[in-house]
Each structure stands twice: as structure tokens, then as C-alpha cells.
Motif scaffolding. Structure first.
Motif, PDB file in Angstrom:
ATOM      1  N   ALA A  38       0.858  -1.097   0.116  1.00 40.33           N
ATOM      2  CA  ALA A  38      -0.206   0.038   0.019  1.00 40.33           C
ATOM      3  C   ALA A  38       0.854   1.419   0.125  1.00 40.33           C
ATOM      4  O   ALA A  38       2.071   1.238   0.183  1.00 40.33           O
ATOM      5  N   SER A  39       0.427   2.290  -0.404  1.00 38.72           N
ATOM      6  CA  SER A  39       1.013   3.550  -0.254  1.00 38.72           C
ATOM      7  C   SER A  39       1.394   4.135   1.089  1.00 38.72           C
ATOM      8  O   SER A  39       2.526   4.754   1.132  1.00 38.72           O
ATOM      9  N   ASP A  40       0.754   3.788   2.047  1.00 40.27           N
ATOM     10  CA  ASP A  40       1.085   4.171   3.464  1.00 40.27           C
ATOM     11  C   ASP A  40       0.776   3.095   4.356  1.00 40.27           C
ATOM     12  O   ASP A  40      -0.198   2.475   4.598  1.00 40.27           O
ATOM     13  N   THR A  41       1.969   2.857   4.807  1.00 38.66           N
ATOM     14  CA  THR A  41       1.957   1.423   5.606  1.00 38.66           C
ATOM     15  C   THR A  41       2.503   1.724   6.895  1.00 38.66           C
ATOM     16  O   THR A  41       2.680   0.638   7.867  1.00 38.66           O
ATOM     17  N   SER A  42       2.540   2.723   7.366  1.00 35.89           N
ATOM     18  CA  SER A  42       3.135   3.122   8.870  1.00 35.89           C
ATOM     19  C   SER A  42       2.348   4.016   9.554  1.00 35.89           C
ATOM     20  O   SER A  42       1.583   5.194   9.095  1.00 35.89           O
ATOM     21  N   GLY A  43       2.568   4.468  10.859  1.00 34.04           N
ATOM     22  CA  GLY A  43       1.774   5.325  11.656  1.00 34.04           C
ATOM     23  C   GLY A  43       0.355   4.960  12.122  1.00 34.04           C
ATOM     24  O   GLY A  43       0.082   3.832  11.946  1.00 34.04           O
ATOM     25  N   ASN A  44      -0.178   6.095  12.599  1.00 40.05           N
ATOM     26  CA  ASN A  44      -1.617   5.975  13.006  1.00 40.05           C
ATOM     27  C   ASN A  44      -2.450   5.885  11.879  1.00 40.05           C
ATOM     28  O   ASN A  44      -3.754   5.294  12.188  1.00 40.05           O
ATOM     29  N   ASN A  45      -2.283   6.368  11.072  1.00 38.16           N
ATOM     30  CA  ASN A  45      -3.210   6.661   9.789  1.00 38.16           C
ATOM     31  C   ASN A  45      -2.246   5.743   8.494  1.00 38.16           C
ATOM     32  O   ASN A  45      -1.135   6.201   8.198  1.00 38.16           O
ATOM     33  N   GLN A  46      -3.002   4.634   8.024  1.00 36.75           N
ATOM     34  CA  GLN A  46      -2.529   3.823   6.934  1.00 36.75           C
ATOM     35  C   GLN A  46      -3.562   3.790   5.650  1.00 36.75           C
ATOM     36  O   GLN A  46      -4.739   4.166   6.118  1.00 36.75           O
ATOM     37  N   SER A  47      -3.008   3.401   4.626  1.00 37.84           N
ATOM     38  CA  SER A  47      -4.011   3.052   3.513  1.00 37.84           C
ATOM     39  C   SER A  47      -5.001   1.977   4.063  1.00 37.84           C
ATOM     40  O   SER A  47      -4.612   1.110   4.853  1.00 37.84           O
ATOM     41  N   CYS A  48      -6.118   2.202   3.348  1.00 37.54           N
ATOM     42  CA  CYS A  48      -7.399   1.265   3.796  1.00 37.54           C
ATOM     43  C   CYS A  48      -8.122   0.581   2.696  1.00 37.54           C
ATOM     44  O   CYS A  48      -8.195   1.558   1.885  1.00 37.54           O
ATOM     45  N   ARG A  49      -8.163  -0.526   2.596  1.00 38.65           N
ATOM     46  CA  ARG A  49      -9.138  -1.022   1.413  1.00 38.65           C
ATOM     47  C   ARG A  49     -10.253  -2.037   2.147  1.00 38.65           C
ATOM     48  O   ARG A  49     -10.180  -2.561   2.992  1.00 38.65           O
ATOM     49  N   ARG A  50     -11.170  -2.281   1.232  1.00 38.77           N
ATOM     50  CA  ARG A  50     -12.251  -3.482   1.546  1.00 38.77           C
ATOM     51  C   ARG A  50     -12.688  -4.231   0.520  1.00 38.77           C
ATOM     52  O   ARG A  50     -12.566  -3.651  -0.704  1.00 38.77           O
ATOM     53  N   ARG A  51     -13.445  -5.208   0.855  1.00 39.44           N
ATOM     54  CA  ARG A  51     -13.989  -6.012  -0.324  1.00 39.44           C
ATOM     55  C   ARG A  51     -15.419  -6.176  -0.220  1.00 39.44           C
ATOM     56  O   ARG A  51     -15.722  -6.413   0.880  1.00 39.44           O
ATOM     57  N   TYR A  52     -15.936  -6.396  -1.456  1.00 35.67           N
ATOM     58  CA  TYR A  52     -17.501  -6.768  -1.191  1.00 35.67           C
ATOM     59  C   TYR A  52     -17.948  -7.519  -2.526  1.00 35.67           C
ATOM     60  O   TYR A  52     -17.203  -7.521  -3.446  1.00 35.67           O
ATOM     61  N   VAL A  53     -19.059  -8.378  -2.184  1.00 34.17           N
ATOM     62  CA  VAL A  53     -19.555  -9.320  -3.338  1.00 34.17           C
ATOM     63  C   VAL A  53     -21.084  -8.730  -3.734  1.00 34.17           C
ATOM     64  O   VAL A  53     -21.752  -8.418  -2.944  1.00 34.17           O
ATOM     65  N   GLU A  54     -21.129  -8.643  -5.088  1.00 38.02           N
ATOM     66  CA  GLU A  54     -22.430  -7.995  -5.606  1.00 38.02           C
ATOM     67  C   GLU A  54     -23.142  -9.313  -6.323  1.00 38.02           C
ATOM     68  O   GLU A  54     -22.675 -10.127  -7.041  1.00 38.02           O
ATOM     69  N   THR A  55     -24.493  -9.194  -5.949  1.00 39.25           N
ATOM     70  CA  THR A  55     -25.350 -10.305  -6.383  1.00 39.25           C
ATOM     71  C   THR A  55     -26.483  -9.609  -7.276  1.00 39.25           C
ATOM     72  O   THR A  55     -27.018  -8.754  -6.938  1.00 39.25           O
ATOM     73  N   ASP A  56     -26.749 -10.227  -8.439  1.00 40.66           N
ATOM     74  CA  ASP A  56     -27.762  -9.584  -9.438  1.00 40.66           C
ATOM     75  C   ASP A  56     -29.036 -10.331  -9.236  1.00 40.66           C
ATOM     76  O   ASP A  56     -28.904 -11.527  -9.393  1.00 40.66           O
ATOM     77  N   THR A  57     -30.316  -9.720  -9.404  1.00 39.97           N
ATOM     78  CA  THR A  57     -31.343 -10.532  -9.395  1.00 39.97           C
ATOM     79  C   THR A  57     -32.169 -10.022 -10.750  1.00 39.97           C
ATOM     80  O   THR A  57     -32.280  -8.742 -11.033  1.00 39.97           O
ATOM     81  N   THR A  58     -32.681 -11.152 -11.505  1.00 41.29           N
ATOM     82  CA  THR A  58     -33.611 -10.845 -12.630  1.00 41.29           C
ATOM     83  C   THR A  58     -34.766 -11.466 -12.301  1.00 41.29           C
ATOM     84  O   THR A  58     -35.091 -12.146 -11.415  1.00 41.29           O
ATOM     85  N   TYR A  59     -35.741 -10.522 -12.849  1.00 34.54           N
ATOM     86  CA  TYR A  59     -36.985 -10.722 -12.731  1.00 34.54           C
ATOM     87  C   TYR A  59     -37.909 -11.164 -13.880  1.00 34.54           C
ATOM     88  O   TYR A  59     -37.640 -10.846 -15.112  1.00 34.54           O
ATOM     89  N   GLN A  60     -38.830 -12.072 -13.684  1.00 36.78           N
ATOM     90  CA  GLN A  60     -39.562 -12.484 -14.841  1.00 36.78           C
ATOM     91  C   GLN A  60     -41.157 -11.991 -14.436  1.00 36.78           C
ATOM     92  O   GLN A  60     -41.653 -12.265 -13.412  1.00 36.78           O
ATOM     93  N   THR A  61     -41.869 -11.690 -15.728  1.00 37.33           N
ATOM     94  CA  THR A  61     -43.390 -11.522 -15.478  1.00 37.33           C
ATOM     95  C   THR A  61     -43.822 -12.761 -15.534  1.00 37.33           C
ATOM     96  O   THR A  61     -43.777 -13.549 -16.396  1.00 37.33           O
ATOM     97  N   VAL A  62     -44.799 -13.221 -14.623  1.00 37.96           N
ATOM     98  CA  VAL A  62     -45.660 -14.394 -14.468  1.00 37.96           C
ATOM     99  C   VAL A  62     -47.234 -14.085 -14.809  1.00 37.96           C
ATOM    100  O   VAL A  62     -47.539 -13.222 -13.674  1.00 37.96           O
ATOM    101  N   VAL A  63     -47.722 -14.715 -15.558  1.00 42.08           N
ATOM    102  CA  VAL A  63     -49.200 -14.534 -15.753  1.00 42.08           C
ATOM    103  C   VAL A  63     -50.052 -15.677 -15.026  1.00 42.08           C
ATOM    104  O   VAL A  63     -49.719 -16.715 -15.557  1.00 42.08           O
ATOM    105  N   HIS A  64     -50.977 -15.252 -14.208  1.00 45.99           N
ATOM    106  CA  HIS A  64     -51.789 -16.491 -13.877  1.00 45.99           C
ATOM    107  C   HIS A  64     -53.526 -15.954 -13.961  1.00 45.99           C
ATOM    108  O   HIS A  64     -53.833 -14.842 -14.518  1.00 45.99           O
ATOM    109  N   TYR A  65     -54.262 -16.984 -13.924  1.00 45.96           N
ATOM    110  CA  TYR A  65     -55.764 -16.816 -14.160  1.00 45.96           C
ATOM    111  C   TYR A  65     -56.562 -17.130 -12.806  1.00 45.96           C
ATOM    112  O   TYR A  65     -56.246 -17.884 -12.112  1.00 45.96           O
TER     113      TYR A  65
END
Length: 673
Positions: A341-368
Motif C-alpha cells: 500500500a502507499s501508506d503502511t506506517s503510523g496511526n493512519n495508513q492506507s485502507c481497502r475493503r472487499r464486497y460481493v455483488e449479486t444481481d437479481t433478474t425478474y420475470q413476469t408471471v401471468v396467472h388466471y
């Protein structure tokens, strides 16, 4: 010529002269003729006197012979003379032709010359023969050389029916629950049936002992009959009975006055489907921060100069949507001041995080969804229902269907979700097969009572091969009465609870306990349709048809068939009830009208009754008709085999007496020679 010769010649002339004069003289001839005629006249008068005595003696001898034959047959068992038949026959013979004693000499009656000891034989199965002969001395004829006249008689006695099948066709309509002279009519009927059974019990025992049989069948009737299990073969065939039933005799699909749910309203819903998660995404905070803030950043938690990022987006449905899940492993130190990382010492350092994205698709359902019930004639699959298997059906139309359409109560559970269902089982009552056009059978037609070829319902022996000739199970849970007419309606009335009598029974040999248990189970229900009762009585008593239970012979001996038809009322039809031809005002099988009058519908059904009675008698059935507490109509009298076999009774005791009298006539001994 000598003097002697002269005298002889003179004498001869005088004699012949006298005779010549006598021949020429007609005076006094009557006396001579009468004298000459006395001899043949005496013979004639004497023979008349002697023949009269002989005739009187033979008449008495014949009566004694008849009594002896009947008595011997009555005690005969196992079709054998045994040890008691001959003594019993002779006892009755001598009672009617007794011995007499005069001056210590035993002689026969009517001055017979000898005591008569009859001979008793068994010339054929089930028959006792008595033969007797004697002579009677003459009074006048002995002067002419005839001292005695011979007398000889022979007589046979047997059971008049040998094998006998009796079909009880019993009215169990609602009025049988009424009281007549202090006793409910249904109770009186039970007692009368048992009286008939008891009357014939000795005969039944004798026949069984001789390898023959006496059997009963029972058809309780009202607005239909309960014969479904008999038709389908669910009831075992009695020993010595005919063909088993067959499920194929019942239709798999039948048309009923029913209803369908009309699922024609379109409704749309959206169904989201989460897709596979995308690869993890790494984000770096723009400046160096403390480890504590880095942890919050990794967990997407607010801190100074940071607001959490959105965790979902997209939509609303059916637009695609996404969601993010954040993860930061604070303890490993790999996210805060990570290597490289660019800053690796002291009380303040570089920070990163990770996330996972999940997509949802929708379908139109017709009933009677359903727009409501439609009440109409509908073909329903009854292939399982007719077998007596539980069938699931819907009571509501509140569910949803993936396809549009009309669904009957049996189809709904398989086509619709969210329905209220119930399990139903067939009770065994039937709808009749197809009949002739209403114009062919009116209250007066056909005049000759011939059954039309298209009246499959009235054909006693027709074996089903097509849906038109098959019977249909009554299906009250699926049947609805609607406004008069054949067209569809928007409302209807359920026929659940329609009358169904107790199950009929095929011909069988009954024990007293079984007969009592059966008649005790009979309960009143429904309206009076005489034609359906007589029709099934004839079917179950036939030597042909689907049962063939009553063959013409059994163990090489003939079979006599009897129908005892008992009713407490007149024909009483109703065009709005569910009967054996459906609901008349909707199905219109019999009258062919929207709203036939009761008189017209009664008349048409009564004509059917006449036709069936006529057919039954033509098949050799002996028909007995009993009107219990009701009028004995002309139709009832004409249905019976003769006027003596039609009767009316007004109370329990009279009904019992009549059943006993019928039993006595059916089971009595008869002289056959």
C-alpha cells in the motif's frame, strides 16, 4: 200206411197248423217281447248299479291316493324314500280309505273285496308315486258271470317349483316412515318379509337337502336403486350364481347437470431469480485513516468524512436489481496498511475493503383467477369414482391457475392452486343408461307396451358395449340443479343429500339372521318411482343379462321365478329432484320438457312401469303385487300375473298374512299326476 204212421202224420199236421196260426196271429205279442227283453234290461240296470258303486269307490280311492302322495312327499328328505315316507303315505291313505270290520272279518270300504295296501315309489327326482288297486264285488252283474269289478289309481306328488328364485322389490320411499294403525310401515314390511322367510324355511331346507335351492334377492327402491357395486363386481357372486359384475359396464365419463369454474381473469406477478454472485470487488479509501475507521469502512459503517455506500439498487420489478455484501477481516491487518500500500506506517495508513455483488433478474408471471361458476351440463371423468375409490374435488373457485379454462369440480384440484378440497366416495346409486326419445314413450305409447330398440334403459338383458348402453354413477356432490332448461346459468343448487336407498342384493340362499339384519338396515328415503324398482327386480332375476343369476335349470331341475312387488304409494315423480335419469327439468330424458306437469311425468314413468311388467311376465316371471295402505290401481292389477296375485292390505297383520299366503302358494306341494 200203417195206423201208427197215420197217427204221427195227423199229429204233425196239427202241430204245424198251430204254429202257423200262432205265427199269423199278432195278438199278445207284447207280452212275449217284454219277456224276451227282461234279460238284457236286467243286465243294463244291474251294470248301472254296480258301476255307480265302483265309481264312488274309485273316487274315494283316488282321494286317498292323492293324500298319501302329498303326505309322503312332505316328509321326503334327501330325495330318498327313506324309512318314513312309505309309513306316512300309507297312514294318510288308510285314513281316507279306512279298513272296516264286520263279523270279525276285515274288509275295505264300499264293500271292496279286499284291503288295499298301496305301493309307494320314487319314479323321478323329487317325486313320490302312490299306486293302489282293489276289486269291488258286483250285485247284479254276478248273474251274468261278472263277480267283481277292478279299481286302480296312480298319483304323483312333487314340489311345484323345485328350484325357486324370489325377488323382493320393496318400496322404501320416505312415506314408509309414516305410521299406519300404530306401526311404522317400514317396521311392518320388515316383519312381513321375515314371515315370508319363515313360511318358506321348511321348503328351503328340503330343497337344499335334495341338492336344489330356494334363493332370495332384494331390490329396495325409491327415486333410484343402489346397484353400483353389483354392476362393478365389488360384491362377490353368491355360490351357484351367475356372472360377476364388470367395471366396464359403468361409463368412465358421464354428463351431469354440474358446474365449472371459469378461470378467465388475467393477473400478472413478478418472480425474482438471484443470479450467481459476481467476483469480489476491492475498493480503496481515498486517504490514510486509522485502523478503527478502516474497520468501519470495511463493514460499510459511517465514520467522520464517510457515509455508507448503497447496499442495493435497481428496480422496481421487473427491472433488474442488485445487492452488495461487505466483508473486512480487521484482525489480519491485510486491509489496513497492507503490503504494497502507499501508506503502511503510523496511526493512519492506507485502507481497502472487499464486497460481493449479486444481481437479481425478474420475470413476469401471468396467472388466471375465476370470474365465477357456470352451471351447465358437463362431462366429468368418473373412472376412479365408479370404482369406489376416494376422489378429491374442489368446493371453491378461489385459487389460481396457470392456464385459462373451465374446470369441473374433479379437474380443479389438479389445475388450480389454493383451492379448498374434499374427498368424496360413491354411495353406489346409479343413473340409468340412455333412453328413447320422449316422443316414443308417452303416458300411452307404445300402445302394445313393446320396448323401443333405443330405450337401452328398459332393456332387461342388454349387456353394455358403448357409453350409451353403460350405466353412470350418481354423483350428488358434483350435481347442481339450475333454472329450468338445458342452457347454462350463473347460479345453481347443490344436490348433495339426494336420496339413495340401501344396497340391493343378488340372488342367494339366506340364513334367517342375515335376512333379519338386512331388512333391519332398510331406511325410508326418496320419492316413488315404481319403474326403476321393477326394472332392477327383473334384471336381477333374469337368466341373461350382465348377471344371469337365475338359469332355467339347476341340477337338471327347472327354476321357477317370482317377483313380489310391494309399495305403499302411487307413482310420485318430481322434475326438480335428482333421480335415476338425472334432474328432469335440466336433463329432460323422460318428458323432454322444461317444466312438465307432475301428471305428465307420472304418466310417462307409469307407462315405463307397464312396459317392464309386461316384459317380466313374457320372460316367465310370476309377479305378485301388494298395495300396502294405498289404492290397488288398475296398473298394479295388470302388472301382476293374474288378478289373484294383486292385493291391497291396510295394516301390519294383513301385510304379514299376505306375505305368508304368497309363501304358501310359492312353496306348496302340488299333485302332478
Amino acid at each position: 200206411m200203417s195206423e201208427c204212421a197215420s197217427r204221427k202224420a195227423a199229429t204233425s199236421r196239427r202241430r204245424w197248423g198251430f204254429l202257423a196260426r200262432l205265427f199269423r196271429d199278432r195278438r199278445g205279442n207284447t207280452l212275449a217281447i217284454v219277456g224276451a227283453a227282461m234279460i238284457p234290461l236286467a243286465a243294463m240296470i244291474g251294470s248301472g248299479v254296480d258301476m255307480s258303486r265302483a265309481y264312488m269307490a274309485k273316487t274315494r280311492l283316488q282321494s286317498a291316493c292323492d293324500a298319501a302322495a302329498l303326505a309322503g312327499r312332505r316328509v321326503m328328505q334327501n330325495d330318498s324314500l327313506g324309512t318314513n315316507v312309505e309309513p306316512e303315505a300309507r297312514r294318510f291313505f288308510h285314513f281316507n280309505f279306512p279298513k272296516t270290520t264286520s263279523n270279525g272279518v276285515t274288509t275295505g270300504p264300499y264293500q271292496t273285496a279286499e284291503i288295499v295296501n298301496p305301493t309307494v315309489t320314487r319314479p323321478a327326482a323329487g317325486t313320490v308315486r302312490v299306486s293302489a288297486s282293489t276289486t269291488i264285488p258286483t250285485s247284479v252283474m254276478r248273474m251274468f258271470g261278472f263277480t267283481t269289478l277292478p279299481l286302480s289309481v296312480t298319483c304323483d306328488a312333487s314340489l311345484n317349483f323345485v328350484n325357486t328364485d324370489v325377488m323382493l322389490v320393496l318400496d322404501v320411499t320416505g312415506s314408509m316412515d309414516d305410521t299406519l294403525n300404530g306401526t311404522k310401515k317400514i317396521v311392518s314390511m320388515r316383519d312381513a318379509v321375515m314371515a315370508l322367510y319363515d313360511e318358506l324355511a321348511p321348503t328351503q331346507a328340503q330343497l337344499q337337502a335334495n341338492g336344489l335351492r330356494l334363493r332370495y334377492g332384494v331390490v329396495p327402491y325409491s327415486s333410484t336403486v343402489n346397484v353400483g357395486r353389483l354392476i362393478s363386481g365389488a360384491v362377490p357372486v353368491p355360490a351357484g350364481g351367475g356372472l360377476p359384475g364388470n367395471p366396464a359396464y359403468l361409463a368412465d365419463n358421464a354428463t351431469y347437470s354440474s358446474r365449472v369454474a371459469n378461470f378467465d381473469e388475467v393477473h400478472a406477478t413478478y418472480v425474482g431469480t438471484p443470479q450467481a454472485p459476481e467476483p469480489p470487488v476491492t475498493q480503496t479509501y481515498g486517504s490514510s485513516i486509522s485502523q478503527s475507521d478502516c474497520d468501519k469502512y470495511g463493514r460499510n459503517v459511517a465514520f467522520t468524512n464517510f457515509s455508507p455506500s448503497a447496499t442495493s439498487g435497481g428496480g422496481p420489478a421487473p427491472t433488474a436489481s442488485w445487492s452488495r455484501s461487505f466483508s473486512n477481516n480487521e484482525s489480519s491487518g491485510v486491509d489496513w496498511g497492507w503490503s504494497g500500500a502507499s501508506d503502511t506506517s503510523g496511526n493512519n495508513q492506507s485502507c481497502r475493503r472487499r464486497y460481493v455483488e449479486t444481481d437479481t433478474t425478474y420475470q413476469t408471471v401471468v396467472h388466471y383467477e375465476s370470474s365465477g361458476w357456470i352451471y351447465k351440463a358437463e362431462s366429468i371423468n368418473v373412472s376412479q369414482y365408479k370404482l369406489g375409490n376416494p376422489v378429491t374435488m374442489s368446493n371453491t373457485d378461489a385459487g389460481q391457475s396457470s392456464v385459462a379454462g373451465d374446470f369441473d369440480p374433479i379437474e380443479l384440484p389438479g389445475a388450480v392452486t389454493g383451492e379448498s378440497t374434499a374427498s368424496v366416495t360413491w354411495n353406489g346409486c346409479i343413473q340409468e343408461r340412455d333412453t328413447a326419445l320422449p316422443s316414443l314413450i308417452t303416458s300411452t305409447l307404445p300402445a302394445d307396451l313393446a320396448i323401443p330398440s333405443t330405450a337401452y334403459d328398459l332393456n332387461i338383458n342388454l349387456i353394455p358395449t358403448t357409453d350409451a348402453t353403460r350405466w353412470r354413477p350418481m354423483f350428488p356432490e358434483a350435481v347442481y340443479r339450475r333454472a329450468a332448461g338445458t342452457g347454462q346459468q350463473s347460479s345453481g343448487t347443490s344436490m348433495v343429500g339426494s336420496a339413495c336407498p340401501y344396497e340391493a342384493r343378488r340372488l342367494q340362499a339366506w340364513t334367517r339372521a342375515d335376512m333379519l339384519a338386512y331388512v333391519t338396515a332398510l331406511t325410508p328415503t326418496g320419492s316413488t318411482y315404481h319403474d326403476i324398482g321393477m326394472l332392477w327386480g327383473a334384471r336381477l332375476l333374469s337368466s341373461g343379462g350382465i348377471f344371469a343369476d337365475s338359469p332355467d335349470t339347476f341340477n337338471s331341475m327347472p327354476v321357477s321365478r317370482h317377483i313380489i312387488f310391494m309399495t305403499d304409494g302411487q307413482m310420485d315423480t318430481d322434475n326438480s329432484i335428482y333421480a335415476f335419469h338425472g334432474i328432469e327439468r335440466n336433463d329432460q330424458k323422460v318428458a323432454g320438457q322444461n317444466s312438465p306437469t307432475e301428471a305428465d311425468l307420472n304418466g310417462r314413468h307409469m307407462q315405463r312401469f307397464r312396459m317392464i311388467c309386461n316384459a317380466a311376465k313374457s320372460m316367465g316371471y310370476s309377479v305378485w303385487v301388494i298395495a300396502f295402505g294405498t289404492t290397488l290401481t288398475t296398473d298394479m292389477v295388470q302388472c301382476a300375473s293374474n288378478a289373484n296375485q294383486a292385493s291391497t292390505v291396510s295394516n301390519r297383520d294383513a301385510l304379514i298374512d299376505r306375505f305368508q299366503e304368497i309363501g304358501s302358494n310359492i312353496g306348496a306341494l302340488r299333485l302332478t299326476q
